[in-house]
Design a protein around this motif. Structure first.
Motif, short mmCIF file in Angstrom:
data_model
loop_
_atom_site.label_atom_id
_atom_site.label_comp_id
_atom_site.label_asym_id
_atom_site.label_seq_id
_atom_site.Cartn_x
_atom_site.Cartn_y
_atom_site.Cartn_z
N GLU A 17 0.91 -1.39 0.05
CA GLU A 17 -0.22 -0.05 -0.10
C GLU A 17 1.17 1.53 0.05
O GLU A 17 0.70 2.31 -0.75
CB GLU A 17 -0.78 -0.50 1.37
N ARG A 18 1.73 0.88 0.69
CA ARG A 18 3.11 2.02 0.80
C ARG A 18 3.21 2.64 -0.41
O ARG A 18 3.36 4.32 -0.94
CB ARG A 18 3.87 2.13 1.81
N TRP A 19 4.53 2.01 -0.79
CA TRP A 19 5.08 2.11 -1.93
C TRP A 19 4.21 1.95 -3.65
O TRP A 19 4.99 2.58 -4.33
CB TRP A 19 6.71 0.66 -2.03
N LEU A 20 3.96 0.57 -3.36
CA LEU A 20 3.28 0.46 -5.27
C LEU A 20 2.42 1.66 -5.93
O LEU A 20 2.95 1.20 -7.38
CB LEU A 20 2.61 -0.76 -5.21
N PRO A 21 1.88 1.59 -5.00
CA PRO A 21 1.30 3.40 -6.52
C PRO A 21 1.58 3.92 -6.20
O PRO A 21 1.33 4.94 -7.26
CB PRO A 21 0.17 3.54 -5.23
N ARG A 22 2.59 4.29 -5.99
CA ARG A 22 3.92 5.21 -5.88
C ARG A 22 4.55 5.22 -7.22
O ARG A 22 5.51 5.83 -7.56
CB ARG A 22 4.69 5.61 -4.93
N VAL A 23 5.03 3.43 -6.92
CA VAL A 23 6.43 2.90 -8.45
C VAL A 23 4.89 2.90 -9.74
O VAL A 23 5.45 3.69 -10.76
CB VAL A 23 6.32 1.38 -8.11
N ALA A 24 3.13 2.88 -9.29
CA ALA A 24 3.00 3.09 -10.86
C ALA A 24 2.31 4.23 -11.49
O ALA A 24 2.81 4.56 -12.09
CB ALA A 24 1.66 2.44 -10.23
N GLU A 25 2.71 5.25 -10.54
CA GLU A 25 2.63 6.38 -11.07
C GLU A 25 4.12 7.20 -11.67
O GLU A 25 3.42 8.24 -11.95
CB GLU A 25 1.98 7.71 -10.39
N GLY A 26 5.16 6.13 -10.95
CA GLY A 26 6.21 7.10 -11.59
C GLY A 26 7.11 8.09 -10.71
O GLY A 26 7.95 8.62 -11.22
N SER A 27 6.10 8.48 -9.16
CA SER A 27 6.15 9.33 -8.33
C SER A 27 7.79 8.07 -6.91
O SER A 27 8.11 9.49 -6.79
CB SER A 27 5.54 9.59 -7.28
N ALA A 28 7.83 7.73 -6.79
CA ALA A 28 8.79 6.80 -6.62
C ALA A 28 10.09 5.46 -6.77
O ALA A 28 9.08 4.82 -7.84
CB ALA A 28 8.24 5.74 -5.29
N VAL A 29 10.81 5.75 -7.06
CA VAL A 29 11.92 5.53 -7.94
C VAL A 29 12.51 3.86 -7.28
O VAL A 29 13.14 3.84 -5.80
CB VAL A 29 13.14 6.19 -8.62
N ALA A 30 12.18 2.86 -7.47
CA ALA A 30 13.20 1.63 -7.37
C ALA A 30 14.24 0.60 -7.41
O ALA A 30 14.43 1.34 -8.65
CB ALA A 30 11.69 0.38 -6.77
N ALA A 31 14.85 0.31 -6.67
CA ALA A 31 15.60 -0.97 -7.00
C ALA A 31 16.09 -1.93 -6.39
O ALA A 31 15.60 -2.57 -5.39
CB ALA A 31 17.24 0.66 -6.58
N PHE A 32 16.97 -2.85 -7.19
CA PHE A 32 17.03 -4.85 -7.01
C PHE A 32 18.43 -4.74 -6.30
O PHE A 32 19.17 -4.35 -7.02
CB PHE A 32 16.76 -4.93 -8.02
N ALA A 33 18.59 -4.04 -4.79
CA ALA A 33 20.03 -4.86 -3.90
C ALA A 33 20.18 -5.74 -4.23
O ALA A 33 20.42 -5.87 -2.91
CB ALA A 33 20.20 -3.73 -3.00
N LEU A 34 20.89 -6.56 -5.00
CA LEU A 34 21.41 -8.23 -4.73
C LEU A 34 23.16 -7.99 -5.10
O LEU A 34 23.94 -8.59 -3.67
CB LEU A 34 21.19 -8.92 -5.78
N SER A 35 24.10 -7.53 -6.26
CA SER A 35 25.04 -7.38 -6.67
C SER A 35 26.42 -7.43 -5.45
O SER A 35 25.39 -5.66 -4.09
CB SER A 35 25.65 -6.98 -7.79
N GLU A 36 26.98 -7.55 -5.38
CA GLU A 36 28.71 -6.97 -4.87
C GLU A 36 29.33 -6.99 -4.73
O GLU A 36 29.68 -7.46 -6.06
CB GLU A 36 28.49 -7.31 -3.16
N PRO A 37 30.60 -6.36 -4.58
CA PRO A 37 32.03 -6.02 -5.16
C PRO A 37 32.52 -7.72 -5.21
O PRO A 37 32.98 -8.14 -6.19
CB PRO A 37 32.86 -5.10 -3.72
N GLY A 38 32.25 -8.56 -4.09
CA GLY A 38 32.63 -9.72 -4.44
C GLY A 38 31.35 -10.50 -4.38
O GLY A 38 31.54 -11.68 -4.44
N ALA A 39 30.46 -10.20 -5.15
CA ALA A 39 28.93 -11.61 -5.09
C ALA A 39 28.64 -10.77 -6.35
O ALA A 39 26.93 -10.11 -5.93
CB ALA A 39 28.50 -11.94 -3.67
N GLY A 40 29.07 -11.35 -7.79
CA GLY A 40 27.94 -10.15 -8.62
C GLY A 40 27.53 -11.81 -9.00
O GLY A 40 26.77 -12.13 -8.81
#
Length: 401
Positions: free
Chosen positions: A100-123
């Motif tokens: 409820e907090r984030w998805l409506p904002r992502v859908a309207e383009g007012s909140a930017v999301a990111a996927f943080a998996l990779s690391e300097p030693g774990a790509g």
């Protein structure tokens, strides 16, 4: 698996997307600052209703969007894909409060999301990640970790009230939209030495204390950066899925997005092929047109052959995902591998057939030449995809014995 072909409605929609990308998204993309999030472009994707479709449509729809946008505006395609990649774990595994907090904002383009998996030693070896999620001994009962948070209050944006349940310490690197995203899907190790079984996923708002980042200057002008976590507080309300099951969240997301990376690649390959057809049909050479030379005609034919083969594999994998087929991981890996390697081949051949003009800054192929290289690395390098394919083949063989 049935043969894939577009129905008239899908064909018309793809044509509409290409036109929108050229007429409304490309001008915004050209005004963006390389290496930074183009919020005006993201907002326009929201106004067009494309971001909302990330959460209401299936894998085939996602591939159609990515291929069509990539054909006319790679920046728009990437902005859409990164919103989906960062927010899909919230859509699929988040609590009602998180969604409820984030998805409506992502859908309207007012909140930017990111996927943080990779690391300097774990790509490529994502199971080897070292970002630590350490229990905060300052308070909170040990037994309530991972408590049911259905209907929980809206997660805090800054320092949570009361002691945090965990503190995140370590680094992430090669994170798209970092450090300018509004929130991150972060994968951290909660059980040392447990490999993929000891990883937990968290939703971390960007303004949590202790979270900082820097941008990275990359070959392709995407917003990519590194993140530093200095005892960043998170609680049970920030969990995405269950503790220790974060690798499932990551792989579930990648199984959806890997075929669509292939669709992105197919869109670039088709753009390069079409540019080559036009150029070789018009260019005078050796008393005729370039297309009259057999060596040129055969190269163009090979470009078309490989592009269409990649397209069919991408949509076969997307259809398998939508139908919940058991062989999705292998199909997704095959689709990403074939399509991204094909796009590299097609764009390179297109540059060769265009000659020096294709290397001039601002030329379509100069742009595609820079764009096409990264998809062979991100979301699992080509070598990783081959490993997945082999693993799935042997697992299927052993299951049948």
């Amino acid at each position: 698996m049935p043969a894939f072909s577009l129905d008239p409605t899908q064909t018309a929609w793809c044509a509409e997307l290409r036109a929108l990308a050229a007429e409304r998204l490309r001008p915004l993309a050209e005004k963006g600052e390389p290496g930074h999030v183009n919020r005006a472009l993201v907002a326009e994707l929201g106004r067009l209703g494309l971001l909302e479709r990330l959460f209401t449509s299936g894998a085939v729809d996602l591939c159609l969007m990515r291929e069509s946008l990539a054909y006319a505006c790679t920046e728009a395609e990437t902005a859409l894909a990164l919103q989906g990649l960062g927010a899909h774990p919230v859509h699929a595994y988040g609590t009602p409060a998180q969604r409820e907090r984030w998805l409506p904002r992502v859908a309207e383009g007012s909140a930017v999301a990111a996927f943080a998996l990779s690391e300097p030693g774990a790509g490529s070896d994502a199971a080897a990640l070292e970002l630590r999620a350490e229990r905060d001994t300052g308070g909170g009962a040990e037994g309530d970790v991972g408590e049911d948070t259905e209907g929980a209050a809206e997660p805090p944006v800054a320092e949570p009230d009361g002691p945090a349940r965990w503190r995140l310490t370590g680094e992430k690197c090669w994170i798209s939209n970092a450090p300018e995203a509004d929130f991150y899907t972060v994968f951290a190790r909660t059980t040392p030495g447990a490999g993929s079984r000891g990883v937990t996923a968290f939703l971390v708002p960007a303004d949590r204390p202790g979270l900082t980042g820097t941008g990275l200057d990359m070959l392709s002008p995407h917003p990519i950066g590194a993140l530093a976590f200095d005892a960043v507080p998170v609680t049970a309300d920030d969990l995405l899925g269950e503790p220790g099951r974060g690798f499932r969240v990551a792989m579930g997301t990648l199984n959806l997005f890997r075929p669509s990376v292939g669709a992105f690649a197919v869109g670039m390959a088709q753009a390069a092929l079409d540019a080559t057809l036009a150029h070789t049909a018009e260019r005078d050479a050796f008393g005729g047109k370039l297309k009259d030379l057999q060596t040129v005609a055969h190269q163009v034919a090979e470009m078309a052959l490989r592009t269409e083969a990649a397209r069919l594999m991408v949509y076969a994998a997307a259809t398998a995902y939508d139908e919940k087929a058991p062989d999705v991981p292998g199909r997704a890996a095959m689709a990403k591998l074939l399509a991204t390697e094909t796009a590299q081949y097609v764009v390179d051949k297109a540059v060769q057939l265009h000659g020096a003009r294709a290397l001039r800054r601002g030329h379509l192929l100069e742009h595609l030449y820079r764009e096409v290289r990264a998809p062979r690395v991100y979301e699992g390098a080509s070598e990783v995809q081959r490993g997945i394919i082999a693993r799935e083949l042997y697992a299927t063989m052993e299951a049948g014995q």
